[in-house]
Design a protein around this motif. Structure first.
Motif, PDB file in Angstrom:
ATOM      1  N   ASN A  68      -7.468  -1.320  -4.208  1.00  0.00           N
ATOM      2  CA  ASN A  68      -8.704  -1.906  -3.700  1.00  0.00           C
ATOM      3  C   ASN A  68      -8.842  -1.895  -2.196  1.00  0.00           C
ATOM      4  O   ASN A  68      -9.809  -2.427  -1.665  1.00  0.00           O
ATOM      5  N   GLN A  86     -13.385  -6.431  -6.448  1.00  0.00           N
ATOM      6  CA  GLN A  86     -11.944  -6.681  -6.451  1.00  0.00           C
ATOM      7  C   GLN A  86     -11.430  -6.951  -5.053  1.00  0.00           C
ATOM      8  O   GLN A  86     -10.571  -7.790  -4.839  1.00  0.00           O
ATOM      9  N   HIS A 109     -17.360  -1.775  -8.395  1.00  0.00           N
ATOM     10  CA  HIS A 109     -16.309  -2.712  -8.809  1.00  0.00           C
ATOM     11  C   HIS A 109     -15.234  -2.916  -7.757  1.00  0.00           C
ATOM     12  O   HIS A 109     -14.633  -3.981  -7.676  1.00  0.00           O
ATOM     13  N   CYS A 110     -14.968  -1.904  -6.914  1.00  0.00           N
ATOM     14  CA  CYS A 110     -13.929  -2.088  -5.892  1.00  0.00           C
ATOM     15  C   CYS A 110     -14.335  -3.142  -4.864  1.00  0.00           C
ATOM     16  O   CYS A 110     -13.489  -3.836  -4.316  1.00  0.00           O
ATOM     17  N   ILE A 140     -12.268  -9.614 -12.708  1.00  0.00           N
ATOM     18  CA  ILE A 140     -12.140  -8.234 -13.193  1.00  0.00           C
ATOM     19  C   ILE A 140     -10.688  -7.966 -13.545  1.00  0.00           C
ATOM     20  O   ILE A 140      -9.779  -8.422 -12.864  1.00  0.00           O
ATOM     21  N   ALA A 193     -10.231  -1.223 -13.785  1.00  0.00           N
ATOM     22  CA  ALA A 193     -10.525  -0.336 -12.668  1.00  0.00           C
ATOM     23  C   ALA A 193      -9.367   0.611 -12.420  1.00  0.00           C
ATOM     24  O   ALA A 193      -9.557   1.799 -12.139  1.00  0.00           O
ATOM     25  N   ILE A 222     -17.442  -4.020 -15.477  1.00  0.00           N
ATOM     26  CA  ILE A 222     -16.710  -4.144 -14.216  1.00  0.00           C
ATOM     27  C   ILE A 222     -17.629  -4.065 -12.996  1.00  0.00           C
ATOM     28  O   ILE A 222     -17.166  -4.076 -11.866  1.00  0.00           O
ATOM     29  N   CYS A 223     -18.933  -4.020 -13.224  1.00  0.00           N
ATOM     30  CA  CYS A 223     -19.859  -3.952 -12.098  1.00  0.00           C
ATOM     31  C   CYS A 223     -20.446  -5.316 -11.750  1.00  0.00           C
ATOM     32  O   CYS A 223     -21.468  -5.408 -11.063  1.00  0.00           O
ATOM     33  N   SER A 224     -19.818  -6.379 -12.242  1.00  0.00           N
ATOM     34  CA  SER A 224     -20.308  -7.721 -11.943  1.00  0.00           C
ATOM     35  C   SER A 224     -19.201  -8.722 -12.233  1.00  0.00           C
ATOM     36  O   SER A 224     -18.296  -8.447 -13.022  1.00  0.00           O
ATOM     37  N   SER A 225     -19.264  -9.883 -11.574  1.00  0.00           N
ATOM     38  CA  SER A 225     -18.317 -10.939 -11.919  1.00  0.00           C
ATOM     39  C   SER A 225     -18.830 -11.735 -13.111  1.00  0.00           C
ATOM     40  O   SER A 225     -18.150 -12.584 -13.650  1.00  0.00           O
ATOM     41  N   SER A 232     -26.344  -6.557  -7.065  1.00  0.00           N
ATOM     42  CA  SER A 232     -25.761  -6.488  -8.391  1.00  0.00           C
ATOM     43  C   SER A 232     -26.635  -5.648  -9.314  1.00  0.00           C
ATOM     44  O   SER A 232     -27.860  -5.754  -9.238  1.00  0.00           O
TER      45      SER A 232
END
Lengths: 491, 491
Positions: free
Chosen positions: B346, A214, A210-211, A96, A100, A438-441, A206
């Motif tokens: 984070n 990270q 996003h945090c 990411i 964010a 940003i809600c997944s790798s 999933s």
């Protein structure tokens, strides 16, 4: 007026229902009085009253004593739910970027329409009451908070108030089971460090907040994403399959109004998942930050309330339900208590005393429960209004999860669309959204986005959603996509 | 009265000096008026005045206009300094137990004489002023702090006030160079994570602040301890030797009134160390939390003020100089700024707004400088009084560092003594000390201890030091140690 069935009142009810579904009457809004409609339409007061009663039966409106009829929040999704992700899960490093941070920094911008973050409007927070509590503290009491380190485990008043508050709600705990933190994310961070080491793999649902991603990356851990079901939450069988075939150290789950899906795992589902986790010695970090924001009648259950082995590390905060500036979070880390205390001690010694004391005082007055009832109602109505606006302004093939609680709506567009483009274009119009990227790798949610329903509904918001709709349609056009038959419903 | 030299006033000066050295007159205390001593001793007012002037020349007292003569803080160590540690340094895993937590939890106990931690007495903190600032904020202003997340980089007012405050003191920086934190230790934690990874080795000066050791362990890093010199601080040659022969990732140093030694590295020493570090690309995390508490005329220099490459990560907080309950710390991480912001984002999103706003407001009034002047004078006098009491009550072979600033005295006993025993026994008498064992990952400081000189001097404290002296003598007896000729000076 279009007739439907044999009765005049049914036709009127149909028409009003249509107006509700297209957003001309908003959830929470009062319907016109009988007298007013009588003057406007020339229908008898009795017919209009019958129509309202019909709408009440259909669950569209509710009668409030001595006040009239009000539009109820949606009970059903106005658009189909997103499809369940079928992609195979494999552990991966998080990828990411600085996105964010930009999204958080957008929060500081007063001109930005805050559809990206998950925050409630200031007017829904009891900031005056909280400020007055602070101002009413004596110089001596404030002085004590200023002059001393609070205990590392946390402010004693706050821990007592929390234990009382959670009783009959989230779970039954003693004040000494609780460790306060500087917000929920710090609680999650301490718990992650308590149960796992660098190189370990953490299971998440999933798409994911996003945090979390990270944080896992920053701690040099791996993430394994189990696709969640938009309506049902996590599938216990899929959970069992994934934990049997991967070397997982811990689970980090957000099963009540999951961020960003808004899904809830049923009590039976939670029991099943907990049993599987326990049989494998897997600790579960449970982020329940949205748990109190249920739209239904009953608070959803927590893993913690079912935890008999101390392997659930419960985390929450007041940032969504009271006021984020208090920085009041907490964790109930079960058998990892000593480790969490040690980690807290060695990174920050203790939390800010004053704001934690204010939160405690607010709960002691009993005002928190009243406040929560109001907030839940507000957010529920706004979620309905937002869902309706999306169904009106977005292309026809849009899918969304209609949440059962929490503060966000998850939206799936045509697979060919990259919502990063929408995000960038919307920002130039001072509208902030959260792109699915940003809600997944992985890249599997690049065509999705998350919108905030914590903001007071009004024309400005409607305009923002309409703008997003336009930008999305533009993107569809650029890609040559025809969303089914038409470009979507026009208002 | 014992005569010394030919003059009556010299004899009187000698006698008063002896009384100062044995603690009968305390640093900061006013000497009797000329009239009073004239009535007591029958000496002429002129002789007594001459004696006071003589003591002023010797640096023992100072005249204050229209007020009289006051005992000055010590300029020299009443006991020899501890020996410099010669042990060879090698990277190691940290081995520290739950002791540190017990010491912090002792801080919560009102009955405990707080000689273990490094904290100032509440009466030396401007708690009333700070509380009044808070109470004077409008409901609307407080509301804004409560309702919103402060920017991740930190409260804007605080960063501006800090930049102004540090100008001409610690270093010259812009507000945007600063990132606020929840205390200094969190700043250090974020900086460590920004510059090093699990498995990396961090160089520290030994003996070392125990929280640094635990933090390094919690982050799965290794620690390499370079013995510090009690008087001079770190030896640049030794620094060069150790960084050339070991694979070090970063340095974590506390060169101004080092905790626990109290030593200061000279500006030339700092320059030399920084040059060596720069030539090897080694970042320096500089914890300057005690830097403003200098006992001399001038604030000691910081690495940050000499940093041209952005490789110094400066850290500090108000916990020692203003009030720990504000939880107001900050870092200036140079070229690691983006990484530190990301890590802060984070783990905790943002800091508590209200207490950081209060700290800013306090600085804006100009009250902080006045407060610092008073606090420095207080702590300096207390350090003198504590050093005198130790030299009176502890065995004759005791060594101590007389600090040039900061809030602690480091004491070395006979090598056969384990100060853990003293710690445990003192606790049963409600006296808390910091045993040397937790200041290293080795056992090399087991015979040392650290005492707090932030507490207002008085009979209770004298009693506490006398008790420690007794416990130590008991331990000497049990081990059959005869400290040189006698059991130590009796008062």
């Amino acid at each position: 007026m279009t007739a439907s069935g044999n009765f005049r009142y049914v036709a009127l009810a149909d028409e009003i229902q249509e107006n509700i579904m297209t957003g001309q009457f908003r959830p929470g809004e009062k319907l016109p009085s009988l007298r007013k409609l009588h003057n406007q339409l020339g229908l008898s007061v009795s017919t209009i009253h019958q129509a309202y009663i019909e709408l009440e039966k259909r669950g569209r409106v509710e009668a409030r004593e001595k006040s009239g009829f009000y539009v109820r929040a949606l009970l059903k999704n106005p658009l189909p739910s997103p499809r369940k992700d079928q992609e195979k899960a494999a552990p991966s490093r998080v990828k990411i970027n600085a996105l964010a941070e930009t999204i958080l920094s957008d929060l500081q911008s007063e001109n930005m329409l805050q559809l990206g973050a998950a925050v409630a409007s200031r007017e829904f927070m009891p900031v005056k009451q909280l400020s007055r509590i602070m101002k009413s503290m004596s110089v001596d009491e404030l002085g004590t908070s200023i002059a001393t380190y609070d205990p590392c485990i946390g402010n004693t008043d706050l821990r007592h108030a929390l234990a009382k508050q959670m009783l009959g709600n989230a779970c039954k705990v003693f004040p000494d089971d609780i460790i306060t933190t500087n917000g929920c994310l710090e609680a999650v961070s301490l718990c992650l460090r308590a149960v796992a080491d660098p190189g370990d793999t953490i299971l998440v649902e999933s798409p994911v907040f996003h945090c979390f991603l990270q944080l896992i990356e920053d701690l040099n851990m791996y993430v394994l994403e189990l696709p969640g079901c938009p309506d049902q939450g996590m599938d216990p069988d899929a959970f069992e399959a994934i934990v049997s075939s991967n070397d997982i150290k811990a689970c980090l789950l957000n099963t009540n109004f999951q961020n960003p899906l808004g899904s809830v795992l049923s009590p039976e589902g939670k029991k099943a998942v907990l049993k599987i986790a326990n049989s494998r010695g897997l600790p579960i970090i449970e982020d329940d930050i949205y748990g109190d924001l249920y739209y239904g009648d009953k608070r959803p259950a927590t893993f913690k309330s079912m935890d008999t082995s101390g392997s659930v590390l419960y985390c929450s905060s007041f940032s969504k339900t009271l006021a984020p500036g208090l920085r009041a979070g907490w964790t109930i880390p079960g058998k990892y208590r000593e480790k969490v205390i040690r980690l807290k001690l060695n990174t920050q010694l203790s939390c800010p005393g004053i704001s934690h004391r204010v939160a405690a005082r607010f709960m002691e007055t009993g005002a928190y429960d009243r406040h929560l009832r109001r907030l839940r109602n507000q957010v529920k109505n706004q979620a309905s209004a937002l869902a309706i606006a999306i169904s009106n302004h977005f292309p026809k093939d849009t899918r969304l999860t209609f949440p059962r609680g929490g503060m966000m709506i998850w939206i799936e567009l045509n697979k060919a669309i990259d919502t990063m483009t929408i995000y960038q274009r919307a920002r130039t119009h001072n509208v902030s959204i959260m792109p699915g990227r940003i809600c997944s790798s992985s890249d599997r949610y690049n065509h999705c986005l998350r919108l905030n329903c914590g903001i007071k509904w009004g024309p400005e918001l409607e305009k923002g959603v309409a703008l997003l709709g336009r930008l999305i349609r533009d993107a569809y056009r650029e890609k040559g996509i025809q969303p089914e038959a038409s470009e979507g419903k026009k208002r």
